[in-house]
Design an enzyme around this catalytic site. Structure first.
Site, PDB file in Angstrom:
ATOM      1  N   ASP A  16     -13.663  -1.774   3.019  1.00 31.42           N
ATOM      2  CA  ASP A  16     -12.741  -1.839   4.123  1.00 31.42           C
ATOM      3  C   ASP A  16     -13.432  -0.985   5.283  1.00 31.42           C
ATOM      4  O   ASP A  16     -13.906  -1.930   5.961  1.00 31.42           O
ATOM      5  CB  ASP A  16     -11.285  -1.026   3.738  1.00 31.42           C
ATOM      6  CG  ASP A  16     -10.453  -0.756   4.953  1.00 31.42           C
ATOM      7  OD1 ASP A  16     -10.913  -1.077   5.921  1.00 31.42           O
ATOM      8  OD2 ASP A  16      -9.267  -0.148   4.634  1.00 31.42           O
ATOM      9  N   LYS A  21      -9.388  -6.549   8.008  1.00 31.50           N
ATOM     10  CA  LYS A  21      -8.395  -6.479   8.998  1.00 31.50           C
ATOM     11  C   LYS A  21      -8.745  -7.071  10.201  1.00 31.50           C
ATOM     12  O   LYS A  21      -9.929  -6.348  10.771  1.00 31.50           O
ATOM     13  CB  LYS A  21      -8.036  -4.812   9.075  1.00 31.50           C
ATOM     14  CG  LYS A  21      -7.561  -3.842   7.925  1.00 31.50           C
ATOM     15  CD  LYS A  21      -7.823  -2.487   7.980  1.00 31.50           C
ATOM     16  CE  LYS A  21      -7.187  -1.978   6.602  1.00 31.50           C
ATOM     17  NZ  LYS A  21      -7.313  -0.580   6.672  1.00 31.50           N
ATOM     18  N   GLY A  25      -3.810  -3.972   6.430  1.00 35.74           N
ATOM     19  CA  GLY A  25      -3.082  -3.490   7.664  1.00 35.74           C
ATOM     20  C   GLY A  25      -3.186  -2.136   7.992  1.00 35.74           C
ATOM     21  O   GLY A  25      -4.034  -1.389   7.522  1.00 35.74           O
ATOM     22  N   ASP A  82      -7.027   3.071  -3.343  1.00 41.61           N
ATOM     23  CA  ASP A  82      -7.827   3.171  -2.052  1.00 41.61           C
ATOM     24  C   ASP A  82      -8.076   4.638  -1.739  1.00 41.61           C
ATOM     25  O   ASP A  82      -7.079   5.434  -1.523  1.00 41.61           O
ATOM     26  CB  ASP A  82      -6.994   2.690  -0.672  1.00 41.61           C
ATOM     27  CG  ASP A  82      -7.660   2.454   0.281  1.00 41.61           C
ATOM     28  OD1 ASP A  82      -8.970   2.915   0.435  1.00 41.61           O
ATOM     29  OD2 ASP A  82      -6.975   1.972   1.468  1.00 41.61           O
ATOM     30  N   LYS A  86      -1.000  -1.352  -4.580  1.00 43.81           N
ATOM     31  CA  LYS A  86      -2.347  -0.345  -4.296  1.00 43.81           C
ATOM     32  C   LYS A  86      -1.553   0.968  -3.769  1.00 43.81           C
ATOM     33  O   LYS A  86      -0.603   1.342  -3.299  1.00 43.81           O
ATOM     34  CB  LYS A  86      -3.057  -0.877  -2.977  1.00 43.81           C
ATOM     35  CG  LYS A  86      -3.734  -0.071  -2.026  1.00 43.81           C
ATOM     36  CD  LYS A  86      -4.518  -0.827  -1.077  1.00 43.81           C
ATOM     37  CE  LYS A  86      -4.605   0.235   0.346  1.00 43.81           C
ATOM     38  NZ  LYS A  86      -5.374  -0.488   1.330  1.00 43.81           N
ATOM     39  N   SER A 125       0.918  -1.149   0.015  1.00 40.55           N
ATOM     40  CA  SER A 125       0.005  -0.071  -0.024  1.00 40.55           C
ATOM     41  C   SER A 125       0.923   1.161   0.073  1.00 40.55           C
ATOM     42  O   SER A 125       1.613   1.639   1.075  1.00 40.55           O
ATOM     43  CB  SER A 125      -0.879  -0.177   1.408  1.00 40.55           C
ATOM     44  OG  SER A 125      -1.694   1.387   1.360  1.00 40.55           O
ATOM     45  N   LYS A 145      -2.746   5.172  -2.452  1.00 38.93           N
ATOM     46  CA  LYS A 145      -3.964   6.030  -2.128  1.00 38.93           C
ATOM     47  C   LYS A 145      -4.229   6.963  -3.059  1.00 38.93           C
ATOM     48  O   LYS A 145      -3.450   7.590  -3.913  1.00 38.93           O
ATOM     49  CB  LYS A 145      -3.214   6.566  -0.961  1.00 38.93           C
ATOM     50  CG  LYS A 145      -3.098   5.421   0.260  1.00 38.93           C
ATOM     51  CD  LYS A 145      -4.221   4.982   0.802  1.00 38.93           C
ATOM     52  CE  LYS A 145      -3.706   3.933   2.177  1.00 38.93           C
ATOM     53  NZ  LYS A 145      -5.168   3.440   2.580  1.00 38.93           N
ATOM     54  N   GLU A 173     -10.904   0.660  -3.765  1.00 43.59           N
ATOM     55  CA  GLU A 173     -11.339   0.310  -2.127  1.00 43.59           C
ATOM     56  C   GLU A 173     -11.679   1.591  -1.715  1.00 43.59           C
ATOM     57  O   GLU A 173     -11.462   2.593  -1.593  1.00 43.59           O
ATOM     58  CB  GLU A 173      -9.915  -0.126  -1.388  1.00 43.59           C
ATOM     59  CG  GLU A 173      -9.746  -0.492  -0.035  1.00 43.59           C
ATOM     60  CD  GLU A 173      -8.624  -0.717   0.546  1.00 43.59           C
ATOM     61  OE1 GLU A 173      -7.519  -1.304  -0.513  1.00 43.59           O
ATOM     62  OE2 GLU A 173      -8.442  -0.727   1.689  1.00 43.59           O
TER      63      GLU A 173
HETATM   64  O1  OSB Z   1      -7.162   2.121   4.357  1.00 49.56           O
HETATM   65  O2  OSB Z   1      -6.060   0.367   4.446  1.00 49.56           O
HETATM   66  C1  OSB Z   1      -6.199   1.355   4.736  1.00 49.56           C
HETATM   67  C2  OSB Z   1      -2.972   2.433   6.800  1.00 49.56           C
HETATM   68  C3  OSB Z   1      -3.844   3.201   7.844  1.00 49.56           C
HETATM   69  C4  OSB Z   1      -5.042   3.309   7.829  1.00 49.56           C
HETATM   70  C5  OSB Z   1      -5.829   2.859   6.627  1.00 49.56           C
HETATM   71  C6  OSB Z   1      -5.133   2.022   5.449  1.00 49.56           C
HETATM   72  C7  OSB Z   1      -3.897   1.688   5.810  1.00 49.56           C
HETATM   73  C8  OSB Z   1      -3.160   1.054   4.718  1.00 49.56           C
HETATM   74  C9  OSB Z   1      -1.705   0.627   5.085  1.00 49.56           C
HETATM   75  O3  OSB Z   1      -3.436   1.134   3.565  1.00 49.56           O
HETATM   76  C10 OSB Z   1      -1.433  -0.805   4.999  1.00 49.56           C
HETATM   77  C11 OSB Z   1      -0.334  -1.135   5.551  1.00 49.56           C
HETATM   78  O4  OSB Z   1      -0.268  -1.556   6.857  1.00 49.56           O
HETATM   79  O5  OSB Z   1       0.667  -1.454   4.977  1.00 49.56           O
HETATM   80 MG    MG Z   2      -8.308   0.892   3.045  1.00 49.01          MG
END
Ligand code: OSB
Ligand code: MG
Length: 363
Positions: free
Chosen positions: A232, A256, A284, A182, A155, A130, A157, A207
């Site tokens: 999510d 998660k 995560g 995401d 992925k 991510s 953001k 996402e």
């Molecule tokens: O939306 O998946 C998410 C991290 C913090 C809060 C929300 C998200 C995330 C990540 C990081 O996408 C995933 C990771 O732990 O590498």
């Molecule tokens: Mg997410």
């Protein structure tokens, strides 16, 4: 028996930016149980602010220390704990921290690695990455590095207003890679035309495009776009997962364990995804080595069919709080084979990052 908590702040190697903000540290609430010579651990996925969900470390500590503690004095099986606390509404991050503490305890008591207690395990997790938002050049560099390291899925953001810039730059350079985006709930149903235009980027899924607690509008959106929707934030328990698949709000769930009251509910959600012909993967929350070991155990389960957001510890921290970090080979991370979650806590590192610690329960 004794349950203690610790709040730690551990710096991230680089800031992580989502549509709701930038994190420079992981602020974690950790639980430590000692009973019959066994030391069990867990990590709450809440953050210091309620930006991803309404829970934060303060509310989680309150719910655990003032409410949930009363239900674990006899160290029940995780499923029993969840049944006893079914009347506690919401607060699934707080519940998850306790549920996973009990999983770790019982797995250690049985001298079994956690992944082997959860059903059929592949013994490894398929790793995706991510990537947070930053300048386009550095996002492209991160994608390139990740592909070189062997990640199975990328992925990125996105946020309202930066989606085309980000996705176009990545697709121009990497037309065929398995890519997802995401939004962390940055859009509303009024953005439907903009979201339709993302179909051209051939994403594996988008996402959580809409509000954090929405299901109905996602179902409406799903009818209008060809990109599959992955939920999510909206999936906080098994009932929400059932509803989302039934209404067609998603085809995929980011599970998660820390968001959905733990590993038992995670497995239940994975079964629901399968029942509807959908897919799931393990997400995560920038966890330390403790939380990560639970995520990787779950991600190895045969019900989990897509690569997750499960990077090795070294992607996040210069020095994690465990002395046995995970490593990735060809996009795979092998489960820990030590009893329980398998994380070996580095006490010195833990002390270094501790903000506060205290006793929650003594009997
Ligand atoms: O939306 O998946 C998410 C991290 C913090 C809060 C929300 C998200 C995330 C990540 C990081 O996408 C995933 C990771 O732990 O590498
Ligand atoms: Mg997410």
């Amino acid at each position: 028996m004794e349950v203690r908590f610790r709040r730690i702040r551990i710096p991230l190697l680089s800031p992580f930016t989502t549509s709701f903000g930038t994190q420079e540290n992981r602020e974690a609430l950790l639980l430590f149980l000692s009973a019959d010579g066994i030391e069990a651990y867990s990590e709450c996925v809440a953050d210091s602010e309620p930006y991803y969900s309404y829970e934060d470390n303060e509310t989680a500590l309150h719910i655990i220390g003032d409410i949930l503690y009363a239900y674990i004095e006899d160290l029940p099986a995780p499923e029993v704990f969840l049944r006893r606390t079914a009347k506690v509404k919401g607060h699934n991050m707080a519940k998850a921290a306790v549920e996973m503490l009990l999983w770790d305890y019982h797995a250690k008591k049985n001298r079994k690695p956690l992944h082997s207690m959860l059903g059929e395990s592949r013994g490894y997790a398929m790793a995706g990455i991510s990537i947070g938002m930053s300048k386009i050049d550095s996002m492209l560099k991160s994608v390139e590095d990740a592909l070189e390291k062997g990640y199975r899925r990328i992925k990125v953001k996105i946020s309202r207003g930066r989606e085309f810039e980000i996705l176009k730059a990545i697709r121009d350079r990497f037309p065929d890679i398995p890519l997802s985006a995401d939004a962390n709930s940055d859009y509303t149903i009024k953005d439907i035309e903009l979201l339709e235009r993302l179909d051209r980027f051939n994403l594996l899924y988008i996402e959580q495009p809409l509000e954090h607690d929405d299901i109905v509008r996602h179902a409406e959106l799903a009818k209008r776009i060809s990109t599959p929707i992955c939920l999510d934030e909206s999936i906080t328990d098994a009932r929400k997962a059932e509803l989302a698949f039934e209404l067609g709000a998603c085809k995929i769930v980011n599970i998660k364990p820390g968001r959905v009251s733990g590993l038992s509910t995670s497995l239940e959600i994975a079964s629901i995804a399968r029942k509807y012909g959908g897919h799931c993967w393990v997400g995560g929350m920038l966890e330390t080595g403790i939380g990560r070991s639970f995520n990787i155990a779950l991600a190895s389960n045969a019900l989990i069919d897509y690569p997750g957001d499960t990077s090795p510890n070294s992607r996040y921290f210069a020095k994690d709080i465990v002395s046995n970090p995970f490593e990735m080979n060809e996009g795979m991370i092998r489960c820990n084979e030590h009893p329980g979650c398998g994380a070996i806590v580095d006490r010195e590192a833990l002390e270094m990052y501790t903000l506060q610690s205290g006793l929650l329960l003594m009997r």
